[in-house]
Design a protein around this motif. Sequence first.
Motif, PDB file in Angstrom:
ATOM      1  N   GLY A  57     -22.211  14.374 -28.742  1.00  0.00           N
ATOM      2  CA  GLY A  57     -23.537  14.360 -28.162  1.00  0.00           C
ATOM      3  C   GLY A  57     -23.681  15.235 -26.930  1.00  0.00           C
ATOM      4  O   GLY A  57     -24.737  15.274 -26.322  1.00  0.00           O
ATOM      5  N   ILE A  58     -22.607  15.926 -26.551  1.00  0.00           N
ATOM      6  CA  ILE A  58     -22.648  16.789 -25.373  1.00  0.00           C
ATOM      7  C   ILE A  58     -22.621  18.239 -25.833  1.00  0.00           C
ATOM      8  O   ILE A  58     -21.751  18.639 -26.596  1.00  0.00           O
ATOM      9  N   VAL A  59     -23.584  19.016 -25.357  1.00  0.00           N
ATOM     10  CA  VAL A  59     -23.636  20.438 -25.666  1.00  0.00           C
ATOM     11  C   VAL A  59     -22.816  21.172 -24.611  1.00  0.00           C
ATOM     12  O   VAL A  59     -23.013  20.971 -23.412  1.00  0.00           O
ATOM     13  N   ARG A  60     -21.887  22.007 -25.050  1.00  0.00           N
ATOM     14  CA  ARG A  60     -21.021  22.735 -24.127  1.00  0.00           C
ATOM     15  C   ARG A  60     -21.386  24.219 -24.129  1.00  0.00           C
ATOM     16  O   ARG A  60     -21.485  24.828 -25.189  1.00  0.00           O
ATOM     17  N   LYS A  89     -17.225  42.897 -23.315  1.00  0.00           N
ATOM     18  CA  LYS A  89     -18.609  42.460 -23.115  1.00  0.00           C
ATOM     19  C   LYS A  89     -18.681  40.934 -23.202  1.00  0.00           C
ATOM     20  O   LYS A  89     -18.085  40.321 -24.075  1.00  0.00           O
ATOM     21  N   ALA A  90     -19.446  40.337 -22.311  1.00  0.00           N
ATOM     22  CA  ALA A  90     -19.535  38.881 -22.248  1.00  0.00           C
ATOM     23  C   ALA A  90     -20.602  38.358 -23.204  1.00  0.00           C
ATOM     24  O   ALA A  90     -21.634  38.997 -23.411  1.00  0.00           O
ATOM     25  N   VAL A  91     -20.339  37.186 -23.788  1.00  0.00           N
ATOM     26  CA  VAL A  91     -21.336  36.462 -24.566  1.00  0.00           C
ATOM     27  C   VAL A  91     -21.335  35.016 -24.090  1.00  0.00           C
ATOM     28  O   VAL A  91     -20.331  34.496 -23.630  1.00  0.00           O
ATOM     29  N   THR A  92     -22.476  34.381 -24.182  1.00  0.00           N
ATOM     30  CA  THR A  92     -22.608  32.976 -23.835  1.00  0.00           C
ATOM     31  C   THR A  92     -22.546  32.180 -25.127  1.00  0.00           C
ATOM     32  O   THR A  92     -23.308  32.455 -26.057  1.00  0.00           O
ATOM     33  N   LEU A  93     -21.633  31.211 -25.198  1.00  0.00           N
ATOM     34  CA  LEU A  93     -21.450  30.396 -26.392  1.00  0.00           C
ATOM     35  C   LEU A  93     -22.031  29.004 -26.172  1.00  0.00           C
ATOM     36  O   LEU A  93     -21.799  28.398 -25.127  1.00  0.00           O
ATOM     37  N   VAL A  94     -22.764  28.495 -27.157  1.00  0.00           N
ATOM     38  CA  VAL A  94     -23.327  27.151 -27.110  1.00  0.00           C
ATOM     39  C   VAL A  94     -22.721  26.374 -28.279  1.00  0.00           C
ATOM     40  O   VAL A  94     -22.969  26.702 -29.439  1.00  0.00           O
ATOM     41  N   LYS A  95     -21.912  25.354 -27.954  1.00  0.00           N
ATOM     42  CA  LYS A  95     -21.216  24.575 -28.982  1.00  0.00           C
ATOM     43  C   LYS A  95     -21.595  23.106 -28.874  1.00  0.00           C
ATOM     44  O   LYS A  95     -21.952  22.634 -27.806  1.00  0.00           O
ATOM     45  N   GLY A  96     -21.482  22.403 -29.989  1.00  0.00           N
ATOM     46  CA  GLY A  96     -21.667  20.959 -29.984  1.00  0.00           C
ATOM     47  C   GLY A  96     -23.091  20.486 -30.177  1.00  0.00           C
ATOM     48  O   GLY A  96     -23.385  19.323 -29.948  1.00  0.00           O
ATOM     49  N   HIS A 152     -31.285  17.832 -23.974  1.00  0.00           N
ATOM     50  CA  HIS A 152     -29.890  17.780 -24.356  1.00  0.00           C
ATOM     51  C   HIS A 152     -29.015  17.442 -23.151  1.00  0.00           C
ATOM     52  O   HIS A 152     -29.349  17.780 -22.012  1.00  0.00           O
ATOM     53  N   THR A 153     -27.880  16.808 -23.394  1.00  0.00           N
ATOM     54  CA  THR A 153     -26.871  16.590 -22.366  1.00  0.00           C
ATOM     55  C   THR A 153     -25.991  17.832 -22.370  1.00  0.00           C
ATOM     56  O   THR A 153     -25.353  18.135 -23.376  1.00  0.00           O
ATOM     57  N   VAL A 154     -25.933  18.549 -21.248  1.00  0.00           N
ATOM     58  CA  VAL A 154     -25.277  19.854 -21.203  1.00  0.00           C
ATOM     59  C   VAL A 154     -24.144  19.824 -20.179  1.00  0.00           C
ATOM     60  O   VAL A 154     -24.293  19.294 -19.090  1.00  0.00           O
ATOM     61  N   LYS A 155     -23.006  20.453 -20.580  1.00  0.00           N
ATOM     62  CA  LYS A 155     -21.878  20.642 -19.666  1.00  0.00           C
ATOM     63  C   LYS A 155     -21.448  22.092 -19.749  1.00  0.00           C
ATOM     64  O   LYS A 155     -21.521  22.714 -20.802  1.00  0.00           O
ATOM     65  N   ARG A 156     -20.984  22.595 -18.619  1.00  0.00           N
ATOM     66  CA  ARG A 156     -20.413  23.938 -18.601  1.00  0.00           C
ATOM     67  C   ARG A 156     -18.946  23.835 -18.969  1.00  0.00           C
ATOM     68  O   ARG A 156     -18.210  23.030 -18.398  1.00  0.00           O
ATOM     69  N   ALA A 157     -18.516  24.607 -19.935  1.00  0.00           N
ATOM     70  CA  ALA A 157     -17.132  24.567 -20.400  1.00  0.00           C
ATOM     71  C   ALA A 157     -16.421  25.843 -19.962  1.00  0.00           C
ATOM     72  O   ALA A 157     -17.043  26.894 -19.793  1.00  0.00           O
ATOM     73  N   GLY A 158     -15.126  25.758 -19.782  1.00  0.00           N
ATOM     74  CA  GLY A 158     -14.348  26.922 -19.393  1.00  0.00           C
ATOM     75  C   GLY A 158     -14.457  27.187 -17.900  1.00  0.00           C
ATOM     76  O   GLY A 158     -15.010  26.407 -17.140  1.00  0.00           O
ATOM     77  N   GLY A 159     -13.883  28.319 -17.471  1.00  0.00           N
ATOM     78  CA  GLY A 159     -13.823  28.650 -16.055  1.00  0.00           C
ATOM     79  C   GLY A 159     -15.067  29.096 -15.519  1.00  0.00           C
ATOM     80  O   GLY A 159     -15.849  29.049 -14.776  1.00  0.00           O
TER      81      GLY A 159
END
Length: 120
Positions: free
Chosen positions: A43-46, A57-64, A113-120
Amino acid sequence: MKSKLSSLGGLVYSTEAGRMCPGCRQPVAQCTCGQKPVPTGDGIVRVSRETKGRGGKAVTLVKGVALDAAGLTALGKQLKAACGTGGTVKDGVIEIQGDHIERVMAALKAQGHTVKRAGG
């Protein structure tokens, strides 16, 4: 030995066709049984940023995100419009071109949505 392998459930992923339907053992795009794999998660979107395999090149990933394929595509379209950039949906992960973590998190929180930042 062969009977033991068949009891495990069969083919899940094929490099030729991608994800396989567990019911009819066809590629998900050509599923004949109408059974679609149900997205699972806590239930948490990362939201994270990644550069691996993309020439730096950077990309933003949305998982979960617990949505079906059509819902993910629609959400991906909304996020791309909010960031003013391109992107895609692959294997249940929304990829947004560029480093747009804060904008994506704000847009997802606004949708409830419940959102968390993942990674560094």
